[in-house]
Design a protein around this motif. Sequence first.
Motif, PDB file in Angstrom:
ATOM      1  N   TYR A 156      40.580  36.046  31.157  1.00  0.00           N
ATOM      2  CA  TYR A 156      40.589  35.425  32.485  1.00  0.00           C
ATOM      3  C   TYR A 156      42.015  35.411  33.048  1.00  0.00           C
ATOM      4  O   TYR A 156      42.246  35.779  34.210  1.00  0.00           O
ATOM      5  CB  TYR A 156      40.039  34.007  32.385  1.00  0.00           C
ATOM      6  CG  TYR A 156      40.135  33.213  33.674  1.00  0.00           C
ATOM      7  CD1 TYR A 156      39.162  33.337  34.661  1.00  0.00           C
ATOM      8  CD2 TYR A 156      41.207  32.345  33.900  1.00  0.00           C
ATOM      9  CE1 TYR A 156      39.254  32.622  35.841  1.00  0.00           C
ATOM     10  CE2 TYR A 156      41.304  31.626  35.070  1.00  0.00           C
ATOM     11  CZ  TYR A 156      40.330  31.763  36.046  1.00  0.00           C
ATOM     12  OH  TYR A 156      40.435  31.064  37.202  1.00  0.00           O
ATOM     13  N   CYS A 164      47.388  35.850  42.161  1.00  0.00           N
ATOM     14  CA  CYS A 164      46.237  35.019  42.519  1.00  0.00           C
ATOM     15  C   CYS A 164      46.477  33.559  42.139  1.00  0.00           C
ATOM     16  O   CYS A 164      47.387  33.246  41.386  1.00  0.00           O
ATOM     17  CB  CYS A 164      44.981  35.540  41.836  1.00  0.00           C
ATOM     18  SG  CYS A 164      44.550  37.221  42.311  1.00  0.00           S
ATOM     19  N   ASP A 170      39.449  24.610  37.507  1.00  0.00           N
ATOM     20  CA  ASP A 170      39.469  25.764  36.606  1.00  0.00           C
ATOM     21  C   ASP A 170      40.613  25.653  35.605  1.00  0.00           C
ATOM     22  O   ASP A 170      40.461  25.975  34.421  1.00  0.00           O
ATOM     23  CB  ASP A 170      39.603  27.062  37.397  1.00  0.00           C
ATOM     24  CG  ASP A 170      38.316  27.443  38.104  1.00  0.00           C
ATOM     25  OD1 ASP A 170      37.259  26.911  37.711  1.00  0.00           O
ATOM     26  OD2 ASP A 170      38.366  28.241  39.052  1.00  0.00           O
ATOM     27  N   ARG A 387      42.365  43.822  48.071  1.00  0.00           N
ATOM     28  CA  ARG A 387      41.714  43.671  46.774  1.00  0.00           C
ATOM     29  C   ARG A 387      41.033  44.971  46.353  1.00  0.00           C
ATOM     30  O   ARG A 387      40.622  45.771  47.183  1.00  0.00           O
ATOM     31  CB  ARG A 387      40.666  42.550  46.831  1.00  0.00           C
ATOM     32  CG  ARG A 387      41.224  41.207  47.241  1.00  0.00           C
ATOM     33  CD  ARG A 387      42.249  40.701  46.274  1.00  0.00           C
ATOM     34  NE  ARG A 387      42.667  39.344  46.600  1.00  0.00           N
ATOM     35  CZ  ARG A 387      43.712  38.755  46.075  1.00  0.00           C
ATOM     36  NH1 ARG A 387      44.467  39.400  45.204  1.00  0.00           N
ATOM     37  NH2 ARG A 387      44.036  37.524  46.410  1.00  0.00           N
ATOM     38  N   ARG A 389      38.173  47.266  45.461  1.00  0.00           N
ATOM     39  CA  ARG A 389      36.799  47.244  45.948  1.00  0.00           C
ATOM     40  C   ARG A 389      35.806  47.036  44.805  1.00  0.00           C
ATOM     41  O   ARG A 389      34.872  46.246  44.902  1.00  0.00           O
ATOM     42  CB  ARG A 389      36.509  48.557  46.682  1.00  0.00           C
ATOM     43  CG  ARG A 389      35.155  48.641  47.411  1.00  0.00           C
ATOM     44  CD  ARG A 389      34.023  49.109  46.529  1.00  0.00           C
ATOM     45  NE  ARG A 389      34.342  50.306  45.808  1.00  0.00           N
ATOM     46  CZ  ARG A 389      33.879  51.505  46.120  1.00  0.00           C
ATOM     47  NH1 ARG A 389      33.088  51.629  47.143  1.00  0.00           N
ATOM     48  NH2 ARG A 389      34.180  52.553  45.365  1.00  0.00           N
ATOM     49  N   CYS A 391      36.284  45.717  41.765  1.00  0.00           N
ATOM     50  CA  CYS A 391      36.380  44.369  41.192  1.00  0.00           C
ATOM     51  C   CYS A 391      35.742  43.339  42.115  1.00  0.00           C
ATOM     52  O   CYS A 391      35.129  42.373  41.651  1.00  0.00           O
ATOM     53  CB  CYS A 391      37.846  44.011  40.934  1.00  0.00           C
ATOM     54  SG  CYS A 391      38.608  44.944  39.584  1.00  0.00           S
ATOM     55  N   LYS A 392      35.879  43.544  43.412  1.00  0.00           N
ATOM     56  CA  LYS A 392      35.282  42.618  44.374  1.00  0.00           C
ATOM     57  C   LYS A 392      33.768  42.624  44.244  1.00  0.00           C
ATOM     58  O   LYS A 392      33.121  41.576  44.359  1.00  0.00           O
ATOM     59  CB  LYS A 392      35.693  43.019  45.792  1.00  0.00           C
ATOM     60  CG  LYS A 392      35.189  42.077  46.870  1.00  0.00           C
ATOM     61  CD  LYS A 392      35.658  42.527  48.245  1.00  0.00           C
ATOM     62  CE  LYS A 392      35.137  41.580  49.321  1.00  0.00           C
ATOM     63  NZ  LYS A 392      35.576  42.015  50.676  1.00  0.00           N
ATOM     64  N   ASN A 393      33.192  43.798  44.005  1.00  0.00           N
ATOM     65  CA  ASN A 393      31.744  43.891  43.817  1.00  0.00           C
ATOM     66  C   ASN A 393      31.281  43.139  42.575  1.00  0.00           C
ATOM     67  O   ASN A 393      30.108  42.753  42.469  1.00  0.00           O
ATOM     68  CB  ASN A 393      31.322  45.353  43.719  1.00  0.00           C
ATOM     69  CG  ASN A 393      31.516  46.096  45.029  1.00  0.00           C
ATOM     70  OD1 ASN A 393      31.611  45.471  46.092  1.00  0.00           O
ATOM     71  ND2 ASN A 393      31.601  47.408  44.974  1.00  0.00           N
ATOM     72  N   ARG A 394      32.203  42.941  41.616  1.00  0.00           N
ATOM     73  CA  ARG A 394      31.878  42.193  40.397  1.00  0.00           C
ATOM     74  C   ARG A 394      32.362  40.750  40.472  1.00  0.00           C
ATOM     75  O   ARG A 394      32.532  40.087  39.457  1.00  0.00           O
ATOM     76  CB  ARG A 394      32.519  42.888  39.190  1.00  0.00           C
ATOM     77  CG  ARG A 394      31.952  44.274  38.916  1.00  0.00           C
ATOM     78  CD  ARG A 394      32.572  44.888  37.684  1.00  0.00           C
ATOM     79  NE  ARG A 394      33.990  45.130  37.866  1.00  0.00           N
ATOM     80  CZ  ARG A 394      34.823  45.483  36.885  1.00  0.00           C
ATOM     81  NH1 ARG A 394      34.367  45.618  35.666  1.00  0.00           N
ATOM     82  NH2 ARG A 394      36.096  45.692  37.133  1.00  0.00           N
ATOM     83  N   ASN A 395      32.644  40.296  41.719  1.00  0.00           N
ATOM     84  CA  ASN A 395      33.097  38.918  41.958  1.00  0.00           C
ATOM     85  C   ASN A 395      34.413  38.617  41.242  1.00  0.00           C
ATOM     86  O   ASN A 395      34.646  37.509  40.761  1.00  0.00           O
ATOM     87  CB  ASN A 395      32.027  37.909  41.511  1.00  0.00           C
ATOM     88  CG  ASN A 395      30.758  38.012  42.329  1.00  0.00           C
ATOM     89  OD1 ASN A 395      30.816  38.227  43.533  1.00  0.00           O
ATOM     90  ND2 ASN A 395      29.617  37.880  41.684  1.00  0.00           N
ATOM     91  N   MET A 396      35.281  39.629  41.169  1.00  0.00           N
ATOM     92  CA  MET A 396      36.618  39.461  40.602  1.00  0.00           C
ATOM     93  C   MET A 396      37.646  39.705  41.699  1.00  0.00           C
ATOM     94  O   MET A 396      37.408  40.472  42.636  1.00  0.00           O
ATOM     95  CB  MET A 396      36.842  40.430  39.434  1.00  0.00           C
ATOM     96  CG  MET A 396      35.909  40.216  38.254  1.00  0.00           C
ATOM     97  SD  MET A 396      36.082  41.498  36.995  1.00  0.00           S
ATOM     98  CE  MET A 396      37.807  41.273  36.519  1.00  0.00           C
ATOM     99  N   THR A 397      38.797  39.027  41.590  1.00  0.00           N
ATOM    100  CA  THR A 397      39.860  39.191  42.578  1.00  0.00           C
ATOM    101  C   THR A 397      41.052  39.846  41.899  1.00  0.00           C
ATOM    102  O   THR A 397      41.821  39.197  41.196  1.00  0.00           O
ATOM    103  CB  THR A 397      40.264  37.837  43.173  1.00  0.00           C
ATOM    104  OG1 THR A 397      40.608  36.935  42.103  1.00  0.00           O
ATOM    105  CG2 THR A 397      39.142  37.248  43.990  1.00  0.00           C
TER     106      THR A 397
END
Length: 726
Positions: A156, A164, A170, A387, A389, A391-397
């Motif tokens: 993580y 970020c 968190d 960002r 693209r 990683c964004k699709n996997r809800n990652m930043t």
Amino acid sequence: MAFGGQQDFLKRLQQLYGDVVMNVVHVYFEREVLDKTTFFLFLDKNKHELFHELIPKISCCECFKSNSIASVSKTGCLDAFQFDLLFDRSACAETNHEIKRGQKIQQYCVCNINPKTVEVADLDIILIRAVIKACCKRTLPGHPSWLKEIKDVRNYIDHIGNSCRISKSDFEEKWIRLETNTLNIALMTGKSFQLMTQKDIQRLKAEHDTIDKIQAVVENANDSIKEDILNALKNQPGVSQDAIGQISYQLNQLLFKITDLEVNISTRRNTDEIVSEQTDPTKCYVRWTLSTPSSWCVEDIKRRLKNVTELTNFTLEFVYAGSIIMDTSVSLDLVKDPEKFCMAFLEFLQNFVKTCEIDTTIVVIVDVAILTSLLPYRGTRKRSFGRCRTCKNRNMTTDSDKWCKDCQELFCNTCSMVHGATNYSANHNILCLNESMEHFPPKISQTLICNEHDRDFLFFCETHQHISCIECVRSYHSSNCDIVALTFAALNRTSSSALEKSIELNVQELIADIEQVLSDLAIFLSSIELQYSQIKTSIADECKGNETMNTTLKDLKSKYETCTYVIEKDVNTLKSIKLNISAVDIQLYQAKRYCSERQAFVFMHNAIKSVSKADETFRSYINTMKTVNLHCESGEQLHMQGYQKEIIDILVEKADLLSKPEHEVMSKFVDGLPDKLAFYVRASKPKDASDALTLAKTGEAYKYRECENTVAAARIFQQANPKFRV
């Protein structure tokens, strides 16, 4: 407890993981896994097992000697980078140990693999878990989930990136997971070691609490200074505050809205923006961030700012590419004095508008954000391109590091390697992002579909110079046409650079012509203002005390305002044309650098039409522009829009006041006419002034009027090509 900031949370987790957690894991590994042997001997003893964590499906020479541990169904837990960290594979294989069938290896040799001198402290949690999984046959003390929990938090921390931020909830959840599992592992070594580890964790917490308290005091001091500045700003001329507390500053029709004011001048505590502690203690650094309305040309503003070093009391340190972000420095004493700082603040905006020649007659709202600090900003903040693209699709930043010219997408380093490994995108052109990239990302329409047939553009007709789909080829291009694949045409055109060079040359020439006309209009407007002032003074001197003077001056002012209106209308129209062609110029730059050959080729062909249209619009507008004149010959005539308006009635009234006979009035009027027109009037022998006026109008209709003392509103482009050619 007050917390320093969301970005500090990530640094604190990294500090706990690096200073405490991994130290406990390394002690546990040495005690329970190595069991009084060295790591070098451990690797040498277990290289067979570790090799098949890298190559799990193909047997080796050691498998032939003992039981084979390779299997087609087996999956390894080591990659090449991890294995090469532990072993050296540079030696040659033993004879007959490596078996090949063609290019395919059917049996490897592990005799040439030797362990490296590696310290346990060099291993991260992922590699430690992989080694334990491959080499430890016995059950280790403790629960396997402890190491897994630590690994999950480590992933993580690593994947979220330093740029970020994480929330307080968190942070607390990840901290508790690290602390709990670390203390559990430490207990496997001994109670004393667990207590010592707990003290190290408490020490870190105490340091963080101290930093938070100091920062709370600093923030209160900065908030107080900020409040004083805002209160002082409200009292400045031109500054207003709306119902929701938004402060604005009005310059004619231009409205600056102060959206953010941040003050960090009460401490030199290390932040992300620090470049060096060797800074001038008498200076304060101010970053100005201005929104860019569509009517502003950012490139023109940046170019003008590069020619100045100071605006009011602010020294320009740096102007960022791509937007209006200005880093400036100013005296620290000025910032600490709210009244003086507010005055300098408003003067800075005024001088910015003046220096950049921004039109304040257009209604525009500009958001302004100001950040002050004791430390410089220049070159310190890593430019964010967006960002990733995938990683964004996997809800990652994850911040992007690469740009695919073919897909027009951003990728991080990891995803770009995966992207390049697939068959579909193996030949895609990947760019590494860097700070020097201008006009990025490209704002170019990537539509490669025929509007008429809704089919992909796949062909190019060399005969008609036309990009076509398959239906266009069938319908409009006969068998005599030279049809080639679009990709082939793009490669040929791009390699020769003939197409883009021709377009760039025409664009630059068109921009230069427009700038020249704008320059001529600016000079002409200045001459009109000078002439207006001279004529006004002349009338006031000769008609002083006369009741008709006010009427005459009013009429003169009306004609002057008409002249300036016509000129300003021309200027605004030409600026609009320049703005459009400048946008094409930027898109040409983007297409060459950030698009694939095929996309760039299609855009270049479409750009020909845009540039041709802009060139035609400019030339046609130049031909329709009126030559506007306002001047006085012998102090008695006004010329406007090519038509001569004599003020003979004024002369008659002046003659009455001065007791002058009418023939002198007529002579004065005729003397003020242009030479050829004056000759025509005299030759016609007028009887009185009214007759002379009629003859003057008749002569003007027959082209006798040739006034040489006029100023052109724009130069004539006879030498320019009337048509755009590529």
